[in-house]
Design an enzyme around this catalytic site. Structure first.
Site, PDB file in Angstrom:
ATOM      1  N   TRP A  93       0.826  -1.215   0.000  1.00  0.00           N
ATOM      2  CA  TRP A  93       0.000   0.000   0.000  1.00  0.00           C
ATOM      3  C   TRP A  93       0.849   1.248   0.000  1.00  0.00           C
ATOM      4  O   TRP A  93       0.539   2.215  -0.707  1.00  0.00           O
ATOM      5  CB  TRP A  93      -0.983  -0.008   1.168  1.00  0.00           C
ATOM      6  CG  TRP A  93      -1.960  -1.152   1.105  1.00  0.00           C
ATOM      7  CD1 TRP A  93      -2.093  -2.172   1.992  1.00  0.00           C
ATOM      8  CD2 TRP A  93      -2.930  -1.406   0.070  1.00  0.00           C
ATOM      9  NE1 TRP A  93      -3.082  -3.037   1.581  1.00  0.00           N
ATOM     10  CE2 TRP A  93      -3.604  -2.596   0.414  1.00  0.00           C
ATOM     11  CE3 TRP A  93      -3.281  -0.750  -1.109  1.00  0.00           C
ATOM     12  CZ2 TRP A  93      -4.633  -3.137  -0.384  1.00  0.00           C
ATOM     13  CZ3 TRP A  93      -4.299  -1.288  -1.906  1.00  0.00           C
ATOM     14  CH2 TRP A  93      -4.956  -2.461  -1.537  1.00  0.00           C
ATOM     15  N   ASP A 117      -1.740   6.790   6.090  1.00  0.00           N
ATOM     16  CA  ASP A 117      -2.763   5.823   5.683  1.00  0.00           C
ATOM     17  C   ASP A 117      -2.994   4.920   6.890  1.00  0.00           C
ATOM     18  O   ASP A 117      -2.119   4.137   7.263  1.00  0.00           O
ATOM     19  CB  ASP A 117      -2.247   5.014   4.478  1.00  0.00           C
ATOM     20  CG  ASP A 117      -3.217   3.928   4.034  1.00  0.00           C
ATOM     21  OD1 ASP A 117      -4.273   3.762   4.684  1.00  0.00           O
ATOM     22  OD2 ASP A 117      -2.915   3.240   3.037  1.00  0.00           O
ATOM     23  N   LYS A 159     -12.364  -1.647   7.004  1.00  0.00           N
ATOM     24  CA  LYS A 159     -11.626  -2.531   7.897  1.00  0.00           C
ATOM     25  C   LYS A 159     -12.010  -2.331   9.357  1.00  0.00           C
ATOM     26  O   LYS A 159     -12.408  -3.275  10.006  1.00  0.00           O
ATOM     27  CB  LYS A 159     -10.125  -2.355   7.678  1.00  0.00           C
ATOM     28  CG  LYS A 159      -9.697  -3.112   6.426  1.00  0.00           C
ATOM     29  CD  LYS A 159      -8.596  -2.478   5.658  1.00  0.00           C
ATOM     30  CE  LYS A 159      -8.456  -3.169   4.298  1.00  0.00           C
ATOM     31  NZ  LYS A 159      -7.638  -2.412   3.369  1.00  0.00           N
TER      32      LYS A 159
END
Ligand SMILES: *Cc1c(COP(=O)(O)O)cnc(C)c1O
Length: 356
Positions: free
Chosen positions: A101, A168, A192
């Protein structure tokens, strides 16, 4: 509960949330309409959006300079949007590369300025968080990925620096106590730890905005979303609603401090089984282990398929590791009950005895 859901995302949600949402799908707050049928500019939905935004602010204890937004496009859009809004052409931003990511965030930021990858653990298949690195003083901001969903590593301390930090936090937001005010921009796909797929939460300090000279397309301009109360266009109504319910649930549990204790208990139970059971082995250095995504493998890989089948029989789902790591990954997000980890650990013990 139906099964023990260790999925990495989208992932387990609290039963209360699902139950409330199922009723809202038929009749939302006695309106005679489904939550899917109401106008987004009605008071009914405005209340949902306002409550979701203020719950984020409250649970994260954000300073007044922060604005909270629910945007389309997932965390992946933020890779590009954050750089577009913060990084001037010709300027440099520092990025720490701790997994797939962050790597993708780096790629997108390069569209808007220079990226200085100040540290990377790529060479060791991202099995740790880099500790020694220097951030060039002229960097516009430092970008980190607080929890690496695929590899199972997590920043245990946030780097100390005077430059703004962009993070993030998709897979560990609201899972542990942290001084969120140390950051200037935080983003997280809500699927999530704070809801269902379909929205991304962005918390941004107003003071870092409006400093780049490029023309920002309206829909990608944070300032436009702030001015419009996160309602510039039709927001992802249902995703925001589920997120609001999930945040309400978290507040009822006692907020971040309370859930952190449960999360620590869950993670230490599972890690101690991994460390003590001769059949299993963790894949990342101990000090950087994630409390959200627990990655492990077997010394005898030929048994992995059989273990997966065994788990399935025990109603344990979602533990297959990401293809780039292999083995297993058990995600222990906020909504996963402690009991599910106990069941998982029992399964590991039993399987191991059977094979001994
Ligand atoms: C899941 C995840 C993403 C991607 O989120 P999307 O909402 O699918 O774009 C980005 N970063 C991290 C850390 C993630 O865990």
């Amino acid at each position: 509960m139906k099964v023990h859901n260790f999925n990495a995302g989208p992932s387990v949600l609290p039963n209360e949330v699902l139950y409330k949402a199922s009723k809202a799908l038929i009749d939302f707050e006695g309106s005679g309409m489904s939550i899917l049928e109401i106008g987004h500019r009605t008071e009914l939905f405005m209340n949902v959006m306002d409550e979701a935004r203020s719950l984020v602010r409250e649970l994260m204890q954000l300073e007044d300079d922060f604005e909270v937004l629910y945007l389309h496009g997932g965390a992946s859009t933020q890779f590009m949007q954050s750089a577009m809004n913060l990084l001037e052409n010709g300027e440099t931003a520092g990025y720490v590369d701790t997994g797939v990511w962050s790597y993708k965030a780096i790629k997108e930021a390069k569209n808007f300025g220079y990226v200085d990858v100040v540290a990377s653990s790529r060479e060791s298949n991202y099995n740790h968080i880099p500790k020694q690195f220097t951030i060039p003083p002229q960097s516009k901001y430092l970008h980190i990925t607080t929890n690496n969903t695929i590899y199972g590593t997590q920043w245990q301390t946030i780097p100390v620096t005077d430059i703004p930090i962009v993070a993030d936090m998709s897979s560990d937001i609201l899972s542990r106590q942290m001084d969120f005010n140390r950051f200037s921009l935080i983003y997280a796909g809500v699927q999530k730890n704070m809801g269902a797929a379909g929205a991304c939460m962005v918390a941004v300090r107003k003071s870092v905005l409006g400093k780049v000279s490029r023309k920002i397309p309206t829909i990608l301009d944070y300032k436009v979303h702030i001015e419009n109360g996160s309602m510039f266009n039709t927001p992802p109504v249902f995703a925001v609603y589920i997120s609001m319910l999930t945040l309400r649930w978290l507040k009822e549990q006692g907020g971040v401090a309370a859930i952190e204790k449960v999360n620590e208990k869950k993670a230490s139970l599972l890690y101690s089984e991994i460390d003590n059971n001769p059949l299993f082995r963790g894949t990342v250095v101990k000090e950087d282990r994630s409390r959200m995504n627990v990655c492990f493998i077997m010394d005898k890989p030929e048994l992995e398929e059989e273990f997966l089948k065994f788990c399935k029989k025990e109603d344990i789902v979602g533990i297959k590791g990401h293809r780039s790591v292999g083995g297993f990954r058990a995600s222990l997000y906020n909504a996963l009950p402690y009991e599910s980890v106990e069941v998982m650990v029992e399964a590991m013990k039993y399987f191991s005895l059977k094979k001994a």
